[in-house]
Design a protein around this motif. Structure first.
Motif, PDB file in Angstrom:
ATOM      1  N   ARG A 110       0.822  -1.216   0.000  1.00  0.00           N
ATOM      2  CA  ARG A 110       0.000   0.000   0.000  1.00  0.00           C
ATOM      3  C   ARG A 110       0.855   1.265   0.000  1.00  0.00           C
ATOM      4  NH1 ARG A 110      -2.876  -3.340   3.285  1.00  0.00           N
ATOM      5  NH2 ARG A 110      -1.983  -2.452   5.198  1.00  0.00           N
ATOM      6  N   SER A 111       1.921   1.269   0.771  1.00  0.00           N
ATOM      7  CA  SER A 111       2.748   2.476   0.819  1.00  0.00           C
ATOM      8  C   SER A 111       3.476   2.691  -0.508  1.00  0.00           C
ATOM      9  CB  SER A 111       3.744   2.415   1.980  1.00  0.00           C
ATOM     10  OG  SER A 111       4.675   1.394   1.773  1.00  0.00           O
ATOM     11  N   PHE A 112       3.911   1.609  -1.159  1.00  0.00           N
ATOM     12  CA  PHE A 112       4.553   1.743  -2.463  1.00  0.00           C
ATOM     13  C   PHE A 112       3.546   2.237  -3.498  1.00  0.00           C
ATOM     14  CE2 PHE A 112       6.270   0.360  -6.520  1.00  0.00           C
ATOM     15  CZ  PHE A 112       7.591   0.772  -6.419  1.00  0.00           C
ATOM     16  N   ALA A 113       2.332   1.699  -3.459  1.00  0.00           N
ATOM     17  CA  ALA A 113       1.293   2.115  -4.404  1.00  0.00           C
ATOM     18  C   ALA A 113       0.901   3.569  -4.178  1.00  0.00           C
ATOM     19  CB  ALA A 113       0.068   1.220  -4.274  1.00  0.00           C
ATOM     20  N   PHE A 114       0.896   4.013  -2.924  1.00  0.00           N
ATOM     21  CA  PHE A 114       0.547   5.399  -2.637  1.00  0.00           C
ATOM     22  C   PHE A 114       1.537   6.354  -3.304  1.00  0.00           C
ATOM     23  CE2 PHE A 114       0.626   9.247  -0.017  1.00  0.00           C
ATOM     24  CZ  PHE A 114      -0.714   9.586  -0.074  1.00  0.00           C
ATOM     25  N   ALA A 115       2.793   5.985  -3.324  1.00  0.00           N
ATOM     26  CA  ALA A 115       3.814   6.862  -3.905  1.00  0.00           C
ATOM     27  C   ALA A 115       4.020   6.640  -5.400  1.00  0.00           C
ATOM     28  CB  ALA A 115       5.140   6.648  -3.184  1.00  0.00           C
ATOM     29  N   ASN A 116       3.693   5.462  -5.922  1.00  0.00           N
ATOM     30  CA  ASN A 116       4.097   5.122  -7.289  1.00  0.00           C
ATOM     31  C   ASN A 116       2.974   4.673  -8.211  1.00  0.00           C
ATOM     32  OD1 ASN A 116       7.169   5.182  -7.055  1.00  0.00           O
ATOM     33  ND2 ASN A 116       6.562   3.960  -5.292  1.00  0.00           N
ATOM     34  N   HIS A 117       1.745   4.707  -7.785  1.00  0.00           N
ATOM     35  CA  HIS A 117       0.650   4.227  -8.638  1.00  0.00           C
ATOM     36  C   HIS A 117       0.541   5.095  -9.892  1.00  0.00           C
ATOM     37  CE1 HIS A 117      -3.353   3.019  -9.933  1.00  0.00           C
ATOM     38  NE2 HIS A 117      -3.131   1.928  -9.238  1.00  0.00           N
ATOM     39  N   PRO A 118       0.260   4.491 -11.053  1.00  0.00           N
ATOM     40  CA  PRO A 118       0.163   5.265 -12.296  1.00  0.00           C
ATOM     41  C   PRO A 118      -0.854   6.401 -12.253  1.00  0.00           C
ATOM     42  CG  PRO A 118       0.245   2.931 -12.792  1.00  0.00           C
ATOM     43  CD  PRO A 118       0.141   3.051 -11.301  1.00  0.00           C
ATOM     44  N   ASP A 119      -1.901   6.259 -11.462  1.00  0.00           N
ATOM     45  CA  ASP A 119      -2.896   7.331 -11.376  1.00  0.00           C
ATOM     46  C   ASP A 119      -2.411   8.510 -10.546  1.00  0.00           C
ATOM     47  OD1 ASP A 119      -4.590   5.814 -12.890  1.00  0.00           O
ATOM     48  OD2 ASP A 119      -5.722   5.042 -11.184  1.00  0.00           O
ATOM     49  N   ARG A 120      -1.311   8.340  -9.821  1.00  0.00           N
ATOM     50  CA  ARG A 120      -0.828   9.376  -8.917  1.00  0.00           C
ATOM     51  C   ARG A 120       0.423  10.080  -9.430  1.00  0.00           C
ATOM     52  NH1 ARG A 120      -3.091   9.410  -3.930  1.00  0.00           N
ATOM     53  NH2 ARG A 120      -1.270  10.477  -3.100  1.00  0.00           N
ATOM     54  N   VAL A 121       0.908   9.729 -10.623  1.00  0.00           N
ATOM     55  CA  VAL A 121       2.124  10.339 -11.157  1.00  0.00           C
ATOM     56  C   VAL A 121       1.782  11.194 -12.377  1.00  0.00           C
ATOM     57  CG1 VAL A 121       3.616   8.493 -10.302  1.00  0.00           C
ATOM     58  CG2 VAL A 121       2.680   8.353 -12.604  1.00  0.00           C
ATOM     59  N   ALA A 122       2.750  11.955 -12.826  1.00  0.00           N
ATOM     60  CA  ALA A 122       2.574  12.805 -14.011  1.00  0.00           C
ATOM     61  C   ALA A 122       2.283  11.930 -15.239  1.00  0.00           C
ATOM     62  CB  ALA A 122       3.826  13.633 -14.240  1.00  0.00           C
ATOM     63  N   PRO A 123       1.541  12.462 -16.195  1.00  0.00           N
ATOM     64  CA  PRO A 123       1.163  11.656 -17.371  1.00  0.00           C
ATOM     65  C   PRO A 123       2.348  11.053 -18.123  1.00  0.00           C
ATOM     66  CG  PRO A 123      -0.110  13.677 -17.321  1.00  0.00           C
ATOM     67  CD  PRO A 123       0.896  13.778 -16.219  1.00  0.00           C
ATOM     68  N   HIS A 124       3.464  11.776 -18.207  1.00  0.00           N
ATOM     69  CA  HIS A 124       4.595  11.235 -18.962  1.00  0.00           C
ATOM     70  C   HIS A 124       5.321  10.128 -18.203  1.00  0.00           C
ATOM     71  CE1 HIS A 124       6.591  14.216 -16.427  1.00  0.00           C
ATOM     72  NE2 HIS A 124       7.728  13.577 -16.648  1.00  0.00           N
ATOM     73  N   LEU A 125       4.982   9.903 -16.940  1.00  0.00           N
ATOM     74  CA  LEU A 125       5.613   8.844 -16.141  1.00  0.00           C
ATOM     75  C   LEU A 125       4.693   7.656 -15.900  1.00  0.00           C
ATOM     76  CD1 LEU A 125       7.389  11.013 -13.434  1.00  0.00           C
ATOM     77  CD2 LEU A 125       8.426   9.886 -15.393  1.00  0.00           C
ATOM     78  N   ARG A 126       3.498   7.670 -16.460  1.00  0.00           N
ATOM     79  CA  ARG A 126       2.516   6.619 -16.165  1.00  0.00           C
ATOM     80  C   ARG A 126       2.959   5.234 -16.633  1.00  0.00           C
ATOM     81  NH1 ARG A 126      -2.625  10.300 -16.941  1.00  0.00           N
ATOM     82  NH2 ARG A 126      -2.562  11.165 -14.844  1.00  0.00           N
ATOM     83  N   GLN A 127       3.516   5.141 -17.815  1.00  0.00           N
ATOM     84  CA  GLN A 127       3.952   3.834 -18.320  1.00  0.00           C
ATOM     85  C   GLN A 127       5.048   3.278 -17.416  1.00  0.00           C
ATOM     86  OE1 GLN A 127       2.438   2.446 -20.931  1.00  0.00           O
ATOM     87  NE2 GLN A 127       3.613   0.569 -20.728  1.00  0.00           N
ATOM     88  N   ARG A 128       5.968   4.119 -17.015  1.00  0.00           N
ATOM     89  CA  ARG A 128       7.059   3.688 -16.134  1.00  0.00           C
ATOM     90  C   ARG A 128       6.514   3.291 -14.759  1.00  0.00           C
ATOM     91  NH1 ARG A 128      12.125   4.383 -17.418  1.00  0.00           N
ATOM     92  NH2 ARG A 128      13.728   4.097 -15.857  1.00  0.00           N
ATOM     93  N   ALA A 129       5.527   4.034 -14.256  1.00  0.00           N
ATOM     94  CA  ALA A 129       4.929   3.722 -12.960  1.00  0.00           C
ATOM     95  C   ALA A 129       4.204   2.379 -13.014  1.00  0.00           C
ATOM     96  CB  ALA A 129       3.977   4.831 -12.538  1.00  0.00           C
ATOM     97  N   MET A 130       3.580   2.084 -14.148  1.00  0.00           N
ATOM     98  CA  MET A 130       2.885   0.811 -14.290  1.00  0.00           C
ATOM     99  C   MET A 130       3.887  -0.346 -14.212  1.00  0.00           C
ATOM    100  SD  MET A 130       0.323  -0.578 -17.312  1.00  0.00           S
ATOM    101  CE  MET A 130       0.171   1.063 -17.900  1.00  0.00           C
ATOM    102  N   VAL A 131       5.017  -0.196 -14.868  1.00  0.00           N
ATOM    103  CA  VAL A 131       6.047  -1.235 -14.824  1.00  0.00           C
ATOM    104  C   VAL A 131       6.586  -1.369 -13.402  1.00  0.00           C
ATOM    105  CG1 VAL A 131       8.362  -1.844 -15.641  1.00  0.00           C
ATOM    106  CG2 VAL A 131       6.655  -0.986 -17.241  1.00  0.00           C
TER     107      VAL A 131
END
Length: 153
Positions: A110-131
């Motif tokens: 949960r703590s990792f998802a809170f900081a790194n979930h694709p819905d919570r990052v900038a649009p240009h970082l979403r693909q990287r956040a998903m990985v």
């Protein structure tokens, strides 16, 4: 009309500066270039063309951003450091090198998802956040399986 302009520039009739009217020093034959391109001797694969275009597009976008900032009188931002996607870095970020109890894995996820979930990052970082999320979930699941196996022994 062009011939008249060339003749006038060669004479140096005083209508223009002599430097402005001079011919280019390197002769360039547009028709021979077109013939060479259409001859089939130059081969470029579609993949190379796309890769070159992608590089050019990103470079052009960066150049436009830099020009926009320069016109606005702002300083360009330093290059953004992308979060790592390799499993070793993510495991270290999660703290998987230390032994954990079974309850800790849910909190860690949960703590990792809170900081790194694709819905919570900038649009240009979403693909990287998903990985990153996929790798983190895989690492947490594997660590949880090992912890449960240790308890069963």
């Amino acid at each position: 009309m062009l011939d008249d302009l060339f003749v006038a520039s060669e004479k140096g009739d005083g209508t223009e500066d002599d430097e402005a009217g001079t011919r280019p020093s390197i002769p360039f034959d547009y028709l021979s270039v077109a013939d060479e391109l259409h001859s089939g001797r130059i081969k470029v694969s579609a993949a190379e063309y796309r890769e070159a275009g992608a590089d050019l597009a990103s470079e052009f976008a960066a150049l436009l951003d830099h020009a926009r900032l320069a016109l606005a009188g702002e300083e360009p931002k330093p290059e953004e450091k992308l979060p790592p996607i390799d499993p070793e870095s993510i495991a270290a970020e999660l703290g998987l090198d230390q032994p954990k109890g079974a309850a800790d894995f849910g909190r860690m996820r949960r703590s990792f998802a809170f900081a790194n979930h694709p819905d919570r990052v900038a649009p240009h970082l979403r693909q990287r956040a998903m990985v990153r999320m996929q790798v983190a979930n895989m690492l947490i699941d594997e660590a949880k399986r090992r912890a449960v196996a240790r308890v069963r022994r």
